[in-house]
Design a protein around this motif. Structure first.
Motif, short mmCIF file in Angstrom:
data_model
loop_
_atom_site.label_atom_id
_atom_site.label_comp_id
_atom_site.label_asym_id
_atom_site.label_seq_id
_atom_site.Cartn_x
_atom_site.Cartn_y
_atom_site.Cartn_z
N ALA A 33 7.34 14.27 0.71
CA ALA A 33 7.50 12.94 0.11
C ALA A 33 8.76 12.25 0.64
O ALA A 33 8.75 11.05 0.95
CB ALA A 33 7.56 13.06 -1.41
N THR A 34 9.87 13.03 0.76
CA THR A 34 11.10 12.45 1.31
C THR A 34 10.91 12.04 2.76
O THR A 34 11.40 10.99 3.20
CB THR A 34 12.25 13.46 1.20
N SER A 35 10.15 12.90 3.54
CA SER A 35 9.89 12.51 4.93
C SER A 35 9.03 11.25 4.99
O SER A 35 9.23 10.37 5.84
CB SER A 35 9.18 13.66 5.66
N GLY A 36 8.04 11.15 4.03
CA GLY A 36 7.25 9.91 3.97
C GLY A 36 8.12 8.71 3.64
O GLY A 36 7.95 7.63 4.21
N ASN A 37 9.09 8.92 2.71
CA ASN A 37 10.03 7.82 2.40
C ASN A 37 10.87 7.46 3.61
O ASN A 37 11.13 6.27 3.87
CB ASN A 37 10.93 8.24 1.23
N ASP A 38 11.31 8.52 4.36
CA ASP A 38 12.09 8.24 5.58
C ASP A 38 11.26 7.46 6.60
O ASP A 38 11.74 6.51 7.24
CB ASP A 38 12.58 9.55 6.20
N ARG A 73 0.82 -1.21 0.00
CA ARG A 73 0.00 0.00 0.00
C ARG A 73 0.86 1.26 0.00
O ARG A 73 0.61 2.21 -0.75
CB ARG A 73 -0.91 -0.01 1.23
N TYR A 74 1.91 1.26 0.84
CA TYR A 74 2.79 2.43 0.87
C TYR A 74 3.52 2.61 -0.46
O TYR A 74 3.69 3.74 -0.93
CB TYR A 74 3.81 2.29 2.00
N GLU A 75 3.94 1.50 -1.06
CA GLU A 75 4.63 1.63 -2.36
C GLU A 75 3.69 2.18 -3.42
O GLU A 75 4.07 3.05 -4.21
CB GLU A 75 5.17 0.26 -2.77
N ARG A 76 2.43 1.67 -3.42
CA ARG A 76 1.46 2.20 -4.40
C ARG A 76 1.19 3.68 -4.16
O ARG A 76 1.17 4.49 -5.11
CB ARG A 76 0.16 1.41 -4.32
N GLU A 77 0.95 4.04 -2.89
CA GLU A 77 0.67 5.44 -2.59
C GLU A 77 1.86 6.33 -2.94
O GLU A 77 1.70 7.41 -3.52
CB GLU A 77 0.33 5.59 -1.11
N ILE A 78 3.05 5.87 -2.60
CA ILE A 78 4.24 6.70 -2.88
C ILE A 78 4.47 6.82 -4.38
O ILE A 78 4.80 7.89 -4.89
CB ILE A 78 5.47 6.10 -2.17
N SER A 79 4.26 5.71 -5.13
CA SER A 79 4.42 5.79 -6.59
C SER A 79 3.37 6.72 -7.20
O SER A 79 3.68 7.53 -8.08
CB SER A 79 4.31 4.39 -7.20
N ALA A 80 2.11 6.62 -6.68
CA ALA A 80 1.06 7.51 -7.20
C ALA A 80 1.37 8.97 -6.89
O ALA A 80 1.26 9.85 -7.76
CB ALA A 80 -0.30 7.12 -6.61
N LEU A 81 1.77 9.24 -5.63
CA LEU A 81 2.11 10.61 -5.26
C LEU A 81 3.31 11.13 -6.06
O LEU A 81 3.33 12.29 -6.49
CB LEU A 81 2.41 10.69 -3.76
N LYS A 82 4.28 10.24 -6.26
CA LYS A 82 5.47 10.65 -7.01
C LYS A 82 5.09 10.99 -8.45
O LYS A 82 5.50 12.03 -9.00
CB LYS A 82 6.50 9.53 -6.97
N GLY A 83 4.29 10.12 -9.10
CA GLY A 83 3.86 10.40 -10.47
C GLY A 83 3.03 11.67 -10.55
O GLY A 83 3.19 12.49 -11.46
N GLN A 84 2.12 11.84 -9.55
CA GLN A 84 1.29 13.04 -9.54
C GLN A 84 2.13 14.30 -9.36
O GLN A 84 1.93 15.31 -10.05
CB GLN A 84 0.26 12.94 -8.43
N SER A 138 3.56 19.97 -15.64
CA SER A 138 2.50 20.85 -16.15
C SER A 138 2.71 22.29 -15.69
O SER A 138 2.53 23.23 -16.47
CB SER A 138 1.14 20.34 -15.66
N THR A 139 3.12 22.46 -14.42
CA THR A 139 3.37 23.82 -13.93
C THR A 139 4.52 24.47 -14.68
O THR A 139 4.47 25.65 -15.05
CB THR A 139 3.69 23.77 -12.43
N LYS A 140 5.57 23.67 -14.93
CA LYS A 140 6.72 24.21 -15.65
C LYS A 140 6.35 24.59 -17.07
O LYS A 140 6.72 25.66 -17.57
CB LYS A 140 7.83 23.16 -15.64
N SER A 141 5.58 23.69 -17.76
CA SER A 141 5.17 24.00 -19.13
C SER A 141 4.25 25.21 -19.17
O SER A 141 4.39 26.09 -20.03
CB SER A 141 4.48 22.78 -19.74
N GLY A 142 3.28 25.27 -18.22
CA GLY A 142 2.39 26.43 -18.17
C GLY A 142 3.15 27.72 -17.90
O GLY A 142 2.88 28.77 -18.50
N TYR A 143 4.13 27.61 -16.98
CA TYR A 143 4.94 28.79 -16.66
C TYR A 143 5.74 29.23 -17.88
O TYR A 143 5.84 30.43 -18.18
CB TYR A 143 5.85 28.46 -15.50
N SER A 144 6.33 28.25 -18.61
CA SER A 144 7.10 28.61 -19.81
C SER A 144 6.19 29.22 -20.87
O SER A 144 6.55 30.21 -21.53
CB SER A 144 7.81 27.37 -20.35
#
Length: 521
Positions: free
Chosen positions: A371-376, A157-168, A175-181
């Protein structure tokens, strides 16, 4: 153009506000996801606490089983000490066998009863220990399987959540970078177009200013020309006044001439023809002069009127052109002010968007830190899970060692019982086969022999020699046992002190010989 700029600016501000709202909604969603991840982490910590409590209970049960094992070991030590006392009693009974056969039989019966009781108690305790071990092993296996399943589920469950959060987070960052550019490129294009428009307006203003200066120079030249015409008009008026004065003078001269003529007419008459001729000549002369002067006056008046009309028309045109230039300058200044205001507004919006982008970047950095704290935290949970697994494995190893130790103790007890039985059988056989006066027993006094003979006479049935077949089988058993003891004595050095005692019992060594052999070994 200004209306188009306003419309585009309004549309861009509306789209930017919509995009900011979308980004705020996305930030709120990410915060909700982070709260959910924190809740799941707290739940996992509570589950870990429950597993720790279960492990504590297992530790307590293991300590209790270890206490039971220690008690069993103490009982085994007591049994060994009891066996040692039994051996000592057997040695003493063999020494005093002829004196106390009845006591030996009673002691044997009592020992047999004690052994039966001890074996029954030992079997009962062994059954209890086996049942406790089986229950403990089942409980440990069940808890281990459940714990492994829970750990695997939490990990997945943690791996799925972390992978989903990481992808998101990566998608949001991209998207923010492209919109900003895109926004920066659009704003740069707008700024470049506005700069071009400002440059064009400044060029138009400079051209209009140059045209205005030219028109102003022309108006000044026309003003100077008008002044020169006015001066000419004043000169013509002066000439007209001079002409009028001369006309008045001529009219006076004419009147004087007429008066003189009248006077001459009253005087002696000259020739009438001469007078008429003079009058006609003077009249024609003055009439021609008057006609010329009237013509000159009319021409000057006409020229003056034409010049005044021309100059008034030119002056009206110049004033109209000056007013138009002033209006154009005012409109250009107003347009410049509006363009400057729009440029300032766009610059402020760009600064605001940059600040918002910086805020979003900080939020992205904070989300990455979270996310890093969640990984820790996940790594810490994994470490705790690994520690718990190692503790469980250590407990299992301890349980296995305890079980092995129990089996070893059982085997040693069994071997000791067999050795004791063999020693007893060999001692009985040697006692039956021993001749009087051999070894240690020959050095005893006559009182002991008398007591032995009395005891043997009291129990004639016990001292009777057995059948030949029984004595032969006992002798074979005794020799086999003696051979095994000697082989163990020669093979195993660590067992020699115990085997010396066994050999001393089998071969009926004296206490001095036994002590000497023990000292040598």
């Amino acid at each position: 153009r200004i209306d188009e700029l306003r419309d585009t600016h309004r549309l861009e501000s509306h789209s930017q506000s919509d995009q900011i709202e979308r980004l705020r909604k996305q930030a709120a969603e990410t915060e909700a996801l982070l709260k959910a991840s924190h809740d799941t982490a707290a739940q996992a910590e509570s589950e870990n606490a429950s597993t720790r409590a279960e492990l504590e209970t297992l530790k307590k049960e293991l300590e209790r089983t270890q206490g039971l094992a220690k008690e069993e070991e103490e009982k085994r030590v007591k049994a060994i000490s009891l066996l040692k006392t039994v051996r000592q009693k057997l040695v003493k009974a063999e020494k005093d066998r002829d004196e106390a056969r009845g006591e030996l039989a009673a002691v044997k019966e009592r020992e047999k009863g004690d052994r039966d009781k001890e074996e029954a108690e030992r079997s009962r305790l062994q059954k209890e220990i086996d049942s406790v071990n089986a229950e403990r092993e089942r409980a440990v296996a069940g808890l281990k399987g459940q714990f492994d399943k829970e750990v695997a589920g939490v990990k997945e469950r943690y791996e799925r959540e972390i992978s989903a959060l990481k992808g998101q987070f990566e998608l949001e960052a991209i998207s923010t970078k492209s919109g900003y550019s895109k926004e920066l490129s659009s704003k740069d294009a707008q700024i470049s177009t506005l700069e071009k428009s400002v440059n064009a307006l400044s060029n138009d203003k400079n051209n209009l200013f140059e045209q205005m200066q030219l028109r102003q120079a022309e108006s000044e030249s026309l003003q100077s020309h008008l002044e020169s015409l006015q001066s000419q008009n004043a000169e013509l008026q002066f000439q007209l006044r001079e002409a009028n004065d001369r006309l008045a003078l001529l009219s006076e001269n004419l009147a004087e001439a007429r008066h003189e003529q009248d006077a001459k007419a009253q005087a002696p008459l000259a020739s009438s023809e001469e007078v008429a001729r003079l009058l006609s000549a003077t009249q024609s002369k003055y009439e021609t002069k008057l006609a010329d002067m009237r013509k000159d006056l009319l021409a000057t008046e006409k020229e003056r009127n034409d010049a005044e009309a021309d100059w008034s028309r030119k002056l009206r045109e110049k004033t109209r052109e000056a007013d138009e230039l002033k209006r154009v300058l005012a409109s250009s200044a107003k347009n410049r002010e509006e363009s400057q205001a729009t440029v300032d507004g766009l610059a402020s919006q760009i600064d605001q968007l940059k600040q918002e982008i910086q805020q979003y970047k900080r939020q992205v950095v904070e989300l990455q830190h979270q996310a890093t704290s969640g990984n820790d935290q996940e790594n810490n949970l994994k470490d705790t899970i690994n520690e718990l697994k190692t503790k469980v494995m250590a407990l299992e190893r301890n349980a296995e060692e305890n079980s092995k130790r129990e089996t070893h103790l059982k085997a040693t007890n069994k071997t000791l019982r067999e050795e004791l039985r063999k020693v007893q059988s060999s001692a009985a056989l040697l006692e039956r086969q021993r001749h009087p006066g051999v070894g240690y027993w020959s050095r005893q006094d006559s009182s002991s022999t008398e007591s032995r003979t009395s005891v043997s006479s009291e129990t004639p049935s016990r001292t009777t020699s057995p059948a030949p077949s029984q004595s032969k089988s006992d002798e074979e058993v005794n020799l086999e046992y003696l051979r095994n003891v000697i082989l163990q004595f020669l093979e195993h050095k660590e067992m020699r002190p115990n085997l010396v005692k066994v050999l001393s019992i089998i071969l009926h060594f004296t206490p001095q010989e036994t002590r000497r052999l023990v000292a040598k070994v």
